[in-house]
Design a protein around this motif. Structure first.
Motif, mmCIF file in Angstrom:
data_model
loop_
_atom_site.group_PDB
_atom_site.id
_atom_site.type_symbol
_atom_site.label_atom_id
_atom_site.label_comp_id
_atom_site.label_asym_id
_atom_site.label_seq_id
_atom_site.Cartn_x
_atom_site.Cartn_y
_atom_site.Cartn_z
ATOM 1 N N SER A 31 0.835 -1.277 -0.044
ATOM 2 C CA SER A 31 0.123 -0.013 0.022
ATOM 3 C C SER A 31 0.831 1.294 0.012
ATOM 4 N N GLY A 32 1.886 1.109 0.543
ATOM 5 C CA GLY A 32 2.912 2.262 0.517
ATOM 6 C C GLY A 32 3.298 2.747 -0.682
ATOM 7 N N TYR A 35 0.594 4.964 -2.286
ATOM 8 C CA TYR A 35 0.690 6.519 -1.922
ATOM 9 C C TYR A 35 2.010 7.270 -2.389
ATOM 10 N N VAL A 95 6.079 11.921 0.623
ATOM 11 C CA VAL A 95 4.863 11.045 0.622
ATOM 12 C C VAL A 95 4.131 11.175 2.023
ATOM 13 N N SER A 96 4.867 11.329 3.157
ATOM 14 C CA SER A 96 3.823 11.575 4.420
ATOM 15 C C SER A 96 2.832 12.691 4.149
ATOM 16 N N SER A 99 -0.063 11.616 1.702
ATOM 17 C CA SER A 99 -0.714 10.402 2.571
ATOM 18 C C SER A 99 -1.734 10.824 3.534
ATOM 19 N N ARG A 105 -6.306 9.275 0.966
ATOM 20 C CA ARG A 105 -6.965 7.808 1.526
ATOM 21 C C ARG A 105 -7.905 7.275 1.167
ATOM 22 N N GLY A 125 1.614 -1.838 5.282
ATOM 23 C CA GLY A 125 1.234 -0.516 5.193
ATOM 24 C C GLY A 125 1.530 -0.076 6.719
ATOM 25 N N ILE A 128 -3.283 -1.221 7.743
ATOM 26 C CA ILE A 128 -3.885 -2.415 6.844
ATOM 27 C C ILE A 128 -4.669 -3.192 8.136
ATOM 28 N N ARG A 182 9.291 11.505 9.168
ATOM 29 C CA ARG A 182 7.957 10.618 8.735
ATOM 30 C C ARG A 182 7.250 9.993 9.589
ATOM 31 N N ASP A 186 3.172 10.258 10.127
ATOM 32 C CA ASP A 186 2.109 9.084 9.776
ATOM 33 C C ASP A 186 1.424 8.575 11.147
ATOM 34 N N ARG A 189 -1.363 11.762 12.225
ATOM 35 C CA ARG A 189 -2.372 12.388 11.276
ATOM 36 C C ARG A 189 -3.640 12.069 11.631
HETATM 37 O O1 DC Z 1 5.863 1.894 3.477
HETATM 38 P P1 DC Z 1 6.464 3.190 2.873
HETATM 39 O O2 DC Z 1 7.772 3.428 3.439
HETATM 40 O O3 DC Z 1 6.689 2.745 1.220
HETATM 41 O O4 DC Z 1 5.210 3.930 2.822
HETATM 42 C C1 DC Z 1 5.336 5.278 2.264
HETATM 43 C C2 DC Z 1 4.542 6.297 3.000
HETATM 44 O O5 DC Z 1 3.168 5.954 2.653
HETATM 45 C C3 DC Z 1 4.553 6.280 4.549
HETATM 46 O O6 DC Z 1 5.288 7.226 4.958
HETATM 47 C C4 DC Z 1 3.217 6.738 4.944
HETATM 48 C C5 DC Z 1 2.118 6.167 3.728
HETATM 49 N N1 DC Z 1 1.534 5.043 3.831
HETATM 50 C C6 DC Z 1 0.204 5.077 4.655
HETATM 51 O O7 DC Z 1 -0.050 6.331 4.782
HETATM 52 N N2 DC Z 1 -0.588 4.110 4.620
HETATM 53 C C7 DC Z 1 -0.379 2.898 4.267
HETATM 54 N N3 DC Z 1 -1.149 2.007 4.484
HETATM 55 C C8 DC Z 1 0.949 2.665 3.737
HETATM 56 C C9 DC Z 1 1.892 3.775 3.573
#
Ligand code: DC
Length: 227
Positions: A31-32, A35, A95-96, A99, A105, A125, A128, A182, A186, A189
Motif C-alpha cells: 500500500s505504501g 501513496y 509522501v507523508s 498520504s 486515503r 502498510g 492495514i 516521517r 504518519d 495524522r
Molecule cells: O511503506 P512505505 O515507506 O513505502 O510508505 C510510504 C508512505 O506512505 C509512508 O510514509 C506513509 C504512507 N502510507 C500510509 O499512509 N498508509 C499505508 N497503508 C502505507 C503507507
C-alpha cells in the motif's frame, strides 16, 4: 487468508511481506507504493502539494496497477512505469504529507480492498489492520529501534556494500532525521494514523534476523489457519 503487516519505515515490512507472500503463494499488496505513486505523480505534474484539493483530484483520477509478471513487481501509474521514481529520497520526503490528506486515503482505499477480492493476500502498510482490512486473519505490527531502521535504509541504498565510516555516519544522521520526521507525521495524522490494531501481534525486529521474524509469523499464520 489475509495477513496484515503494519509498522513504521524500515521496520522490515516489505522484506518480510515479500518472503511470506512467496512462501505461501499469496498476492502481496504494497500500500505504501500506492501513496508513493500519488506523491510522485503530483510532484511530476507540477501540482502544488500544499493544494489539497488539486492533489486529491489527481489521486481520484489516477489508475495505479501492479505488474507482477516479471521477476520484480512493477508499479504503473496510468500505464507509466514509476517503480524506480517512487523509491527516491525526493519521494520519501513528500509522501507523508500527501498520504495525510483524507481525500487521498479515500481514493486509494477501494483499490486496496479490490486488490484482495476474495484472494489470499499479504498486505503491508500503516493502517492495514486498523482500516483497510480490519477483519484480517492475522495482524502483525512490526517495530524496530529507529537507529537500526535508519541503518537498514542506508544499507539498502548501498547494495555494493557498506560505505566508509564517515559516509555511513553522515547518511545515518540524515536518514534517521528523515525517518523520524516521517514517523511523526504518519503517527499523528487525523485519519488512519500509524498504530497497532488492538488485536495485532507486536514484534520488535531490532535484535532478530529476517528468518526469525518470518518463522514466527509463519507459526502464527499456521495457528490461525488451524482455528
Ligand atoms: O511503506 P512505505 O515507506 O513505502 O510508505 C510510504 C508512505 O506512505 C509512508 O510514509 C506513509 C504512507 N502510507 C500510509 O499512509 N498508509 C499505508 N497503508 C502505507 C503507507
Amino acid at each position: 487468508m489475509i495477513i496484515a503487516i503494519d509498522g513504521p519505515a524500515g521496520s522490515g515490512k516489505s522484506t518480510i511481506a515479500n518472503i511470506l507472500a512467496s512462501r505461501f503463494g499469496y498476492n502481496k499488496l504494497d500500500s505504501g507504493a500506492m501513496y508513493r505513486t500519488v506523491a510522485f505523480i503530483c510532484a511530476d505534474d507540477g501540482i502544488d502539494l500544499n493544494d489539497e484539493d488539486a492533489v486529491v483530484r489527481r489521486a481520484d483520477a489516477l489508475d495505479i496497477a501492479f505488474d507482477t509478471t516479471g521477476p520484480r513487481a512493477r508499479v504503473l501509474a496510468d500505464g507509466r512505469d514509476v517503480t524506480d521514481d517512487i523509491r527516491t529520497p525526493a519521494t520519501d520526503r513528500i509522501v507523508s504529507a500527501v498520504s495525510a490528506y483524507p481525500g487521498v486515503r479515500s481514493a486509494l482505499l477501494p483499490c486496496q480492498r479490490a486488490f484482495a477480492n476474495g484472494r489470499d493476500v499479504v498486505a503491508e502498510g500503516r493502517d492495514i489492520g486498523t482500516v483497510v482490512f480490519p477483519d484480517a486473519d492475522l495482524k502483525v505490527f512490526l517495530t524496530a529501534d529507529p537507529r537500526e531502521r535508519a541503518r537498514r535504509r542506508v544499507l539498502q541504498r548501498h547494495p555494493e556494500g557498506a560505505p566508509d565510516a564517515t559516509t555511513m555516519e553522515r547518511e545515518l544522521t540524515q536518514t534517521l532525521a528523515d525517518l523520524e520526521r516521517r514517523d511523526e507525521i504518519d503517527a499523528h495524522r487525523a485519519v488512519a494514523p500509524l498504530r497497532a490494531a488492538d488485536d495485532a501481534v507486536s514484534i520488535d525486529s531490532t535484535a532478530h534476523t529476517i528468518d526469525e521474524i518470518v518463522d514466527r509469523i509463519v507459526e502464527l499464520a499456521n495457528e490461525r489457519r488451524a482455528q
